[in-house]
Design a protein around this motif. Structure first.
Motif: not given
Lengths: 261, 288
Positions: B26-28, B232
């Motif tokens: 989730x985004x990461x 990231x």
């Protein structure tokens, strides 16, 4: 005391003021996140900001570019998984305020973030739901922040992604939705609030320097003004300084690292 | 027990045409290296599942790997549209893409149901919205105790789940931390799981209650440093926001996207090679 500011700044400040200190707020990315963090950095230092990626009590020093930026996790009281944030915290009834944006909004504050045009042959494919449908139904109340234009505030939605008051009156309650629904829509021209009986959005306060005709022209339905419609208090110097510093810190933080595609 | 392999070997052995694949993060910790490898090995006709398709599925869709996608928010976070996704939905390019659209809460619950070996998820959701009108798999169920009508949606049961994590030990036990999304649920809901990690370590030294996936629920584990970039990896590197911004331009135009694909994916041998090309070109840009 005030100083010259943009309509977007007035919108953000007006939205931030709606968040009371101590409130537990489920925050959407973009304008809602800017407003919620401005509130936290001004009058509402004890506001608890919850992001759908899992951070609870996030206190980011710069605004996140995405909903799951690392600084949300690093500054949070705790970080939970995505199923947990929706199941225990949102559906569990722990959220006071949901703070949403919208691609399109109708007179009953229903929101479309899915498609413009027919669903199976769309003119514009928008990102879709994210967490908004359940935020709009399960949060204690909802604030919506959106830029005011005929493309955004429309007569009829092509798709209802997240519910406001459905067809108005008692329709929301009859559908069995738990939260109160939208209590205010903050735009760059004015603040709209639902009429207590019909639940149709009406202009409750006009931002300084905005003419009534401008609001009428920028709204896709025949907009009404409430009887006690007043003027939004202009942003204070402190509010503007904190907002501008936040945005400057954010630009500096997000623009320096990274590689080109 | 998880087997330590190269990413190319893992994709060759475990990802096949026509399968249902969930690549979560989730985004990461988005498993970009694995996405690239699937494109490189030219898998076709995949059914993709992911809450936030992000750039990883924009790339797979544009490369013609996908026939179908289940998702709940399809934008370029902080930037705008996913142009390859939109081109596929709006214009059928490079191939039509069938979509199944859910909400975040629904998909998160559906992964939990899958991990729990249940056929469907139950949640308080969708009331009054138009989702059920366009997706006949969003249905309702009446609570046998209270009579309340709740949303019922099918569990997510992928053939293969692929995630990226920070560490795995020599035995293939996996540790991840920070924003966890639905990665644990995706792995446990899937028949096969591939995990790429930042580093291979002798011991995880994980505290109790840390998010550890035991080796025996993982099929293959691959060491791919920076394998989640341009997203990231908490504790390792930041999100490459400029890449996300630049992608808006690269992906907007079919020709430019095709050139990106040729140069960065098909002409590179693996993710390390891709990263070297990227940093060489960046160095040239700085010095010129």
């Amino acid at each position: 005391m005030s100083q010259a500011c943009t309509s977007e700044e007035t919108m953000t400040v007006a939205a931030a003021r709606m968040l009371r200190d101590g409130a537990v707020c489920f925050v959407g990315i973009g304008l809602p996140s800017t407003a919620a963090n401005l509130a936290r950095l001004t009058h509402a230092p004890n506001a608890v900001l919850v992001y759908e990626s899992g951070p609870i009590g996030a206190k980011p020093s710069v605004l996140p570019l995405s909903i799951g930026d690392g600084n949300l996790a690093e500054t949070a009281d705790t970080v939970v998984s995505t199923p947990e944030i929706f199941r225990y915290w949102l559906q569990g009834g722990r959220i006071d305020v949901g703070f949403l944006g919208a691609a399109q909004l109708d007179r009953f504050a229903n929101i479309n973030t899915t498609v413009v045009g027919p669903y199976h042959n769309p003119k514009v494919r928008l990102p879709g739901a994210g967490g908004a449908p359940e935020i709009s139904s399960s949060a204690g109340e909802v604030l919506v922040i959106v830029k005011h234009s005929r493309r955004t505030l429309v007569e009829k939605l092509d798709f209802i992604t997240s519910v406001g008051f459905l067809t108005g009156g008692g329709a929301r309650e009859r559908a069995g939705l738990l939260g109160k629904g939208p209590v205010a829509v903050i735009t760059d021209l004015c603040i709209l609030r639902p009429h207590p009986v019909t639940r149709e959005l009406q202009v409750a306060a006009i931002h300084p320097g905005v003419a009534r005709d401008t609001i009428v022209d920028a709204t896709g339905w025949p907009i009404q003004f409430s009887d006690d419609c007043g003027e939004t208090q202009a942003p204070t110097i402190n509010e503007l300084e904190v907002l501008r510093e936040l945005l400057a810190r954010t630009a500096a933080a997000h623009g320096v690292s990274g590689e080109a595609a | 027990m998880a087997e330590w392999t190269t990413l190319a070997e893992a994709v060759k052995a475990h990802v096949h045409d026509g399968q249902t694949i969930a690549m979560e993060g989730f985004t990461h910790l988005i498993p970009f290296a694995a996405g690239h490898e699937i494109i490189r090995q030219r898998r076709r006709n995949l059914s993709l599942i992911r809450m936030t398709p992000d750039l990883i599925y924009d790339q797979l869709i544009g490369a013609g790997c996908a026939a179908r996608m289940t998702f709940s928010w399809g934008g370029n976070p902080g930037v705008g549209s996913l142009h390859r996704f939109r081109d596929a939905v709006e214009n059928g390019w490079p191939a039509p893409l069938a979509i199944e659209e859910r909400s975040h809460s629904d998909l998160a619950n559906a992964y939990v149901a899958g991990a729990a070996n249940l056929p469907f998820a139950v949640l308080r959701g969708y009331t009054g919205s138009d989702f059920a009108r366009v997706n006949d798999r969003i249905r309702s169920i009446t609570c046998p105790f209270t009579g309340e009508v709740l949303a019922a949606t099918p569990a997510v049961r992928p053939d293969v789940a692929i995630i990226h994590a920070q560490k795995a030990d020599f035995k293939g036990n996996v540790l991840l931390w920070g924003i966890l999304g639905v990665q644990k649920e995706a792995v446990l809901a899937a028949k096969t799981a591939i995990v790429t990690v930042e580093e291979r370590v002798p011991s995880l030294e994980a505290p109790p209650n840390a998010c550890v996936l035991p080796s025996w629920v993982v099929t293959a584990v691959c060491e791919v440093p920076r394998g989640a970039t341009p997203s990231y990896a908490h504790g390792y590197y930041d999100r490459d926001n400029l890449f996300y911004q630049a992608w808006d331009e690269v992906s907007r135009d079919r020709g430019r996207f095709a050139a990106w694909l040729d140069r960065y994916i098909y002409a590179t041998s693996d993710f390390a090679d891709y990263r070297k090309l990227q940093s060489d070109l960046r160095a040239q840009a700085v010095s010129s």
